[in-house]
Design a protein around this motif. Structure first.
Motif, PDB file in Angstrom:
ATOM      1  N   ARG A   1       2.605  35.582 -27.226  1.00 52.32           N
ATOM      2  CA  ARG A   1       1.448  34.752 -26.852  1.00 52.32           C
ATOM      3  C   ARG A   1       1.864  33.275 -26.811  1.00 52.32           C
ATOM      4  NH1 ARG A   1      -2.545  38.121 -26.517  1.00 52.32           N
ATOM      5  NH2 ARG A   1      -3.800  36.405 -25.773  1.00 52.32           N
TER       6      ARG A   1
ATOM      7  N   ARG B   1       1.066  41.520 -18.160  1.00 49.69           N
ATOM      8  CA  ARG B   1       1.500  42.710 -17.431  1.00 49.69           C
ATOM      9  C   ARG B   1       2.979  42.589 -17.038  1.00 49.69           C
ATOM     10  NH1 ARG B   1      -2.617  46.089 -14.922  1.00 49.69           N
ATOM     11  NH2 ARG B   1      -4.554  45.648 -15.990  1.00 49.69           N
TER      12      ARG B   1
ATOM     13  N   ARG C   1      -6.585  42.950 -32.721  1.00 49.28           N
ATOM     14  CA  ARG C   1      -5.299  42.348 -33.073  1.00 49.28           C
ATOM     15  C   ARG C   1      -5.567  41.074 -33.887  1.00 49.28           C
ATOM     16  NH1 ARG C   1      -4.460  40.819 -26.880  1.00 49.28           N
ATOM     17  NH2 ARG C   1      -5.664  38.922 -26.869  1.00 49.28           N
TER      18      ARG C   1
ATOM     19  N   ARG D   1      -8.364  37.027 -22.016  1.00 49.88           N
ATOM     20  CA  ARG D   1      -9.025  37.488 -23.238  1.00 49.88           C
ATOM     21  C   ARG D   1      -9.298  36.334 -24.208  1.00 49.88           C
ATOM     22  NH1 ARG D   1      -8.138  41.046 -20.347  1.00 49.88           N
ATOM     23  NH2 ARG D   1      -7.890  43.282 -20.703  1.00 49.88           N
ATOM     24  N   ASP D   2      -8.470  35.281 -24.109  1.00 45.58           N
ATOM     25  CA  ASP D   2      -8.522  34.203 -25.114  1.00 45.58           C
ATOM     26  C   ASP D   2      -8.598  32.830 -24.455  1.00 45.58           C
ATOM     27  OD1 ASP D   2      -6.029  34.196 -23.937  1.00 45.58           O
ATOM     28  OD2 ASP D   2      -4.951  33.719 -25.777  1.00 45.58           O
TER      29      ASP D   2
ATOM     30  N   THR E   1      -4.530  35.501 -16.056  1.00 41.32           N
ATOM     31  CA  THR E   1      -3.536  35.444 -17.144  1.00 41.32           C
ATOM     32  C   THR E   1      -3.082  36.841 -17.575  1.00 41.32           C
ATOM     33  OG1 THR E   1      -5.157  35.386 -18.953  1.00 41.32           O
ATOM     34  CG2 THR E   1      -4.499  33.278 -18.002  1.00 41.32           C
TER      35      THR E   1
ATOM     36  N   ASP F   1      -7.254  45.204 -28.088  1.00 40.94           N
ATOM     37  CA  ASP F   1      -7.446  43.802 -27.707  1.00 40.94           C
ATOM     38  C   ASP F   1      -8.401  43.086 -28.663  1.00 40.94           C
ATOM     39  OD1 ASP F   1      -5.808  44.429 -25.591  1.00 40.94           O
ATOM     40  OD2 ASP F   1      -7.359  44.310 -24.051  1.00 40.94           O
TER      41      ASP F   1
HETATM   42  O1   DC Z   1      -6.851  41.535 -17.875  1.00 43.66           O
HETATM   43  P1   DC Z   1      -5.755  42.607 -17.811  1.00 43.66           P
HETATM   44  O2   DC Z   1      -6.284  44.013 -17.897  1.00 43.66           O
HETATM   45  O3   DC Z   1      -4.848  42.426 -16.641  1.00 43.66           O
HETATM   46  O4   DC Z   1      -4.880  42.362 -19.148  1.00 43.66           O
HETATM   47  C1   DC Z   1      -3.870  43.265 -19.556  1.00 43.66           C
HETATM   48  C2   DC Z   1      -3.608  43.098 -21.051  1.00 43.66           C
HETATM   49  O5   DC Z   1      -3.034  41.817 -21.314  1.00 43.66           O
HETATM   50  C3   DC Z   1      -4.853  43.161 -21.933  1.00 43.66           C
HETATM   51  O6   DC Z   1      -5.129  44.488 -22.333  1.00 43.66           O
HETATM   52  C4   DC Z   1      -4.512  42.268 -23.090  1.00 43.66           C
HETATM   53  C5   DC Z   1      -3.522  41.284 -22.529  1.00 43.66           C
HETATM   54  N1   DC Z   1      -4.077  39.935 -22.276  1.00 43.66           N
HETATM   55  C6   DC Z   1      -4.168  39.088 -23.360  1.00 43.66           C
HETATM   56  O7   DC Z   1      -3.850  39.485 -24.478  1.00 43.66           O
HETATM   57  N2   DC Z   1      -4.604  37.811 -23.173  1.00 43.66           N
HETATM   58  C7   DC Z   1      -4.958  37.369 -21.963  1.00 43.66           C
HETATM   59  N3   DC Z   1      -5.367  36.101 -21.815  1.00 43.66           N
HETATM   60  C8   DC Z   1      -4.913  38.244 -20.841  1.00 43.66           C
HETATM   61  C9   DC Z   1      -4.469  39.526 -21.036  1.00 43.66           C
END
Ligand code: DC
Length: 207
Positions: free
Chosen positions: A90, A36, A169, A112-113, A31, A166
């Motif tokens: 989001r 990105r 927020r 992340r979530d 995700t 991250d």
């Molecule tokens: O996992 P990554 O490093 O490719 O993610 C890049 C950015 O995207 C991360 O710093 C925060 C955001 N992200 C997010 O907020 N929620 C997610 N589910 C995945 C990534």
């Protein structure tokens, strides 16, 4: 079976999730790539990643963008972290992730979530982490292998900044979901991390 894999940047969660997808024959979605792509699109549009309107407009990025090599760069990762703080961004990406999770037979998603917001109903939740130093060193090695210039101290600083953004927020911050298995890979090889994850998944399935 839905498997949620969350964790901070460069924790090894992507590699682990990919191997788990192979092991269990599940479709896999990274995700972070979606965020990105939004970050990259804002850049191409000449917009401001800290502006909610500019970031939201960039969520209509073309699908072909998802296979763009530039999405893997540190710069794009930083932009992704910045656009991801805006709740409408989001929200715009939510449905796509939810539909992926809802496939018959299940799926594995990393981010992340995932365990907290996208798939709180996941059968198994993993939280993959490692110390900042270990993560910085892995990222440094990976960049060197790809023939890129890399400065270890600068990478560690960037990782700290991203963790901070991250985790702090207001909307969907990075945190350990209730019931998640925490896998700290600081002192683990990739094989050990995979074995720990499979053990956690098997334990959860039996419960
Ligand atoms: O996992 P990554 O490093 O490719 O993610 C890049 C950015 O995207 C991360 O710093 C925060 C955001 N992200 C997010 O907020 N929620 C997610 N589910 C995945 C990534």
């Amino acid at each position: 079976m839905i498997i949620a894999v969350d964790g901070p940047t460069a924790s090894g969660k992507g590699t682990l999730a990919r191997k788990l997808a192979e092991h269990y024959g599940l479709p896999y979605l990274d995700t972070g790539l979606l965020y990105r792509a939004v970050g990259r699109q804002v850049f191409l549009d000449g917009g401001d990643p800290d502006d909610g309107g500019d970031a939201l407009a960039a969520t209509t990025f073309p699908d072909a963008m998802l296979s763009d090599e530039t999405l893997r760069s540190e710069e794009t990762g930083g932009l992704a972290s910045r656009v991801s703080v805006h709740p409408p961004v989001r929200q715009a990406l939510f449905e796509r992730q939810r539909q992926f999770a809802d496939q018959p037979g299940g799926a594995i998603l990393d981010g992340r979530d995932i365990g907290t917001i996208i798939a709180p109903d996941a059968d198994v939740k993993l939280f993959v982490t490692a110390s900042v130093d270990a993560r910085a060193e892995r990222r440094w090695k990976e960049m060197r292998e790809r023939g890129l210039e890399a400065d270890l101290a600068a990478i560690a600083d960037e990782i700290r900044k991203r963790d901070e953004r991250d985790a702090n927020r207001a909307d969907a911050p990075l945190r350990v979901a209730e019931g998640a298995f925490v896998i700290d890979t600081t002192a683990m090889t990739r094989e050990q991390a995979l074995a720990a994850a499979i053990e956690a998944i098997e334990t959860a399935r039996k419960a």
